[in-house]
Design a protein around this motif. Sequence first.
Motif, mmCIF file in Angstrom:
data_model
loop_
_atom_site.group_PDB
_atom_site.id
_atom_site.type_symbol
_atom_site.label_atom_id
_atom_site.label_comp_id
_atom_site.label_asym_id
_atom_site.label_seq_id
_atom_site.Cartn_x
_atom_site.Cartn_y
_atom_site.Cartn_z
ATOM 1 N N ALA A 158 0.740 -1.143 -0.042
ATOM 2 C CA ALA A 158 -0.137 0.142 0.061
ATOM 3 C C ALA A 158 0.809 1.201 0.028
ATOM 4 C CB ALA A 158 -1.061 -0.059 1.329
ATOM 5 N N ASP A 159 1.869 1.279 0.650
ATOM 6 C CA ASP A 159 2.954 2.444 0.864
ATOM 7 C C ASP A 159 3.401 2.475 -0.667
ATOM 8 O OD1 ASP A 159 2.314 2.806 3.566
ATOM 9 O OD2 ASP A 159 4.274 1.636 4.150
ATOM 10 N N LEU A 160 3.902 1.584 -1.438
ATOM 11 C CA LEU A 160 4.454 1.844 -2.780
ATOM 12 C C LEU A 160 3.411 2.291 -3.664
ATOM 13 C CD1 LEU A 160 6.378 -1.700 -3.131
ATOM 14 C CD2 LEU A 160 7.407 0.702 -2.799
ATOM 15 N N LYS A 161 2.235 1.983 -3.498
ATOM 16 C CA LYS A 161 0.998 2.364 -4.291
ATOM 17 C C LYS A 161 0.898 4.087 -4.166
ATOM 18 C CE LYS A 161 -3.799 1.903 -5.843
ATOM 19 N NZ LYS A 161 -4.936 1.817 -5.234
ATOM 20 N N THR A 162 0.737 4.542 -2.517
ATOM 21 C CA THR A 162 0.431 5.840 -2.507
ATOM 22 C C THR A 162 1.888 6.489 -2.817
ATOM 23 O OG1 THR A 162 1.343 5.280 -0.286
ATOM 24 C CG2 THR A 162 -0.909 5.112 -0.275
ATOM 25 N N GLN A 163 2.856 6.006 -2.913
ATOM 26 C CA GLN A 163 4.032 6.739 -3.331
ATOM 27 C C GLN A 163 4.067 6.814 -4.930
ATOM 28 O OE1 GLN A 163 7.529 4.965 -1.839
ATOM 29 N NE2 GLN A 163 6.996 5.157 0.076
ATOM 30 N N GLY A 164 3.150 6.245 -5.551
ATOM 31 C CA GLY A 164 2.988 6.332 -6.908
ATOM 32 C C GLY A 164 4.080 5.310 -7.727
ATOM 33 N N LEU A 165 4.730 4.286 -7.075
ATOM 34 C CA LEU A 165 5.602 3.452 -7.626
ATOM 35 C C LEU A 165 4.814 2.413 -8.198
ATOM 36 C CD1 LEU A 165 8.396 3.632 -4.955
ATOM 37 C CD2 LEU A 165 8.429 4.696 -7.062
ATOM 38 N N LEU A 166 3.720 2.158 -8.016
ATOM 39 C CA LEU A 166 2.950 0.672 -8.422
ATOM 40 C C LEU A 166 1.530 1.411 -9.152
ATOM 41 C CD1 LEU A 166 2.982 -2.061 -5.507
ATOM 42 C CD2 LEU A 166 4.320 -1.677 -7.633
ATOM 43 N N THR A 167 1.283 0.692 -9.999
ATOM 44 C CA THR A 167 0.031 0.934 -10.655
ATOM 45 C C THR A 167 -1.236 0.175 -10.049
ATOM 46 O OG1 THR A 167 0.188 -0.806 -12.310
ATOM 47 C CG2 THR A 167 1.059 1.386 -13.042
ATOM 48 N N ASP A 168 -2.216 0.551 -10.348
ATOM 49 C CA ASP A 168 -3.537 -0.370 -9.642
ATOM 50 C C ASP A 168 -3.458 -1.693 -10.098
ATOM 51 O OD1 ASP A 168 -4.574 2.291 -8.616
ATOM 52 O OD2 ASP A 168 -5.825 2.806 -10.046
ATOM 53 N N GLU A 169 -3.121 -1.912 -11.481
ATOM 54 C CA GLU A 169 -2.936 -3.331 -11.788
ATOM 55 C C GLU A 169 -1.688 -4.034 -11.109
ATOM 56 O OE1 GLU A 169 -1.629 -4.350 -16.155
ATOM 57 O OE2 GLU A 169 -3.685 -3.436 -16.185
ATOM 58 N N GLU A 170 -0.630 -3.535 -10.782
ATOM 59 C CA GLU A 170 0.195 -4.181 -10.291
ATOM 60 C C GLU A 170 0.033 -4.539 -8.707
ATOM 61 O OE1 GLU A 170 4.239 -2.341 -12.597
ATOM 62 O OE2 GLU A 170 3.276 -1.181 -11.096
ATOM 63 N N PHE A 171 -0.755 -3.386 -8.164
ATOM 64 C CA PHE A 171 -1.120 -3.519 -6.808
ATOM 65 C C PHE A 171 -1.851 -4.514 -6.561
ATOM 66 C CE2 PHE A 171 -4.302 -2.471 -3.448
ATOM 67 C CZ PHE A 171 -3.327 -2.411 -2.248
ATOM 68 N N ALA A 172 -2.942 -4.769 -7.424
ATOM 69 C CA ALA A 172 -4.084 -5.806 -7.454
ATOM 70 C C ALA A 172 -3.232 -7.200 -7.807
ATOM 71 C CB ALA A 172 -5.151 -5.686 -8.503
ATOM 72 N N THR A 173 -2.418 -7.436 -8.670
ATOM 73 C CA THR A 173 -1.552 -8.337 -8.944
ATOM 74 C C THR A 173 -0.957 -8.908 -7.677
ATOM 75 O OG1 THR A 173 -1.561 -7.960 -11.144
ATOM 76 C CG2 THR A 173 -0.168 -9.494 -10.391
ATOM 77 N N GLU A 174 -0.260 -8.058 -7.254
ATOM 78 C CA GLU A 174 0.649 -8.443 -5.952
ATOM 79 C C GLU A 174 0.019 -8.645 -4.744
ATOM 80 O OE1 GLU A 174 4.087 -9.116 -5.551
ATOM 81 O OE2 GLU A 174 3.876 -8.942 -7.956
ATOM 82 N N LYS A 175 -1.317 -7.874 -4.542
ATOM 83 C CA LYS A 175 -1.974 -8.211 -3.434
ATOM 84 C C LYS A 175 -2.599 -9.556 -3.366
ATOM 85 C CE LYS A 175 -6.512 -6.363 -1.531
ATOM 86 N NZ LYS A 175 -7.556 -5.529 -1.724
ATOM 87 N N ALA A 176 -3.065 -9.942 -4.573
ATOM 88 C CA ALA A 176 -3.738 -11.436 -4.978
ATOM 89 C C ALA A 176 -2.788 -12.506 -4.821
ATOM 90 C CB ALA A 176 -4.346 -11.411 -6.316
ATOM 91 N N ARG A 177 -1.475 -12.238 -5.216
ATOM 92 C CA ARG A 177 -0.313 -13.205 -4.916
ATOM 93 C C ARG A 177 -0.051 -13.017 -3.372
ATOM 94 N NH1 ARG A 177 4.801 -13.241 -3.499
ATOM 95 N NH2 ARG A 177 4.917 -10.897 -3.510
ATOM 96 N N ILE A 178 -0.047 -12.098 -2.375
ATOM 97 C CA ILE A 178 0.291 -12.258 -1.295
ATOM 98 C C ILE A 178 -1.018 -12.882 -0.566
ATOM 99 C CG2 ILE A 178 0.389 -11.025 1.060
ATOM 100 C CD1 ILE A 178 1.968 -8.785 -0.876
ATOM 101 N N LEU A 179 -2.170 -12.718 -0.764
ATOM 102 C CA LEU A 179 -3.065 -13.249 -0.203
ATOM 103 C C LEU A 179 -3.484 -14.843 -0.642
ATOM 104 C CD1 LEU A 179 -5.702 -9.930 -0.073
ATOM 105 C CD2 LEU A 179 -4.548 -11.050 1.787
ATOM 106 N N GLY A 180 -3.141 -14.986 -1.853
ATOM 107 C CA GLY A 180 -3.286 -16.730 -2.299
ATOM 108 C C GLY A 180 -2.465 -17.374 -1.629
ATOM 109 N N SER A 181 -1.077 -16.947 -1.235
ATOM 110 C CA SER A 181 -0.266 -17.923 -0.730
ATOM 111 C C SER A 181 -0.206 -18.344 0.632
ATOM 112 C CB SER A 181 1.229 -17.299 -0.966
ATOM 113 O OG SER A 181 1.240 -16.003 -0.131
#
Length: 97
Positions: free
Chosen positions: A74-97
């Motif tokens: 979330a910090d990376l997304k708020t800093q603008g280093l991640l797009t919404d798409e990248e954030f969703a992909t990584e969030k799904a990976r973290i929650l799916g593992s």
Amino acid sequence: MPQRFGRPGLLGTIARTAVISGTATAVSNRVEERGLRRREAARTPQTPPAPAPGPAPASAPAGPDRVAQLTQLADLKTQGLLTDEEFATEKARILGS
């Protein structure tokens, strides 16, 4: 000058010594080269080395680690280093593992 019989003169002795020394050096060099080749052949492995073991599989992170990962994400997304798409992909990976 009369012909000498028996022991050779000074030049004959020097010449014979040079021939003996040269022969000994040549033989010594060949023996040394042969030994080097044998040692090199002994050092060279005949079979290819076994591949190094890969990294150990990562175990699934525990609950608090997931929270920390999501917070970092979330910090990376708020800093603008991640797009919404990248954030969703990584969030799904973290929650799916």
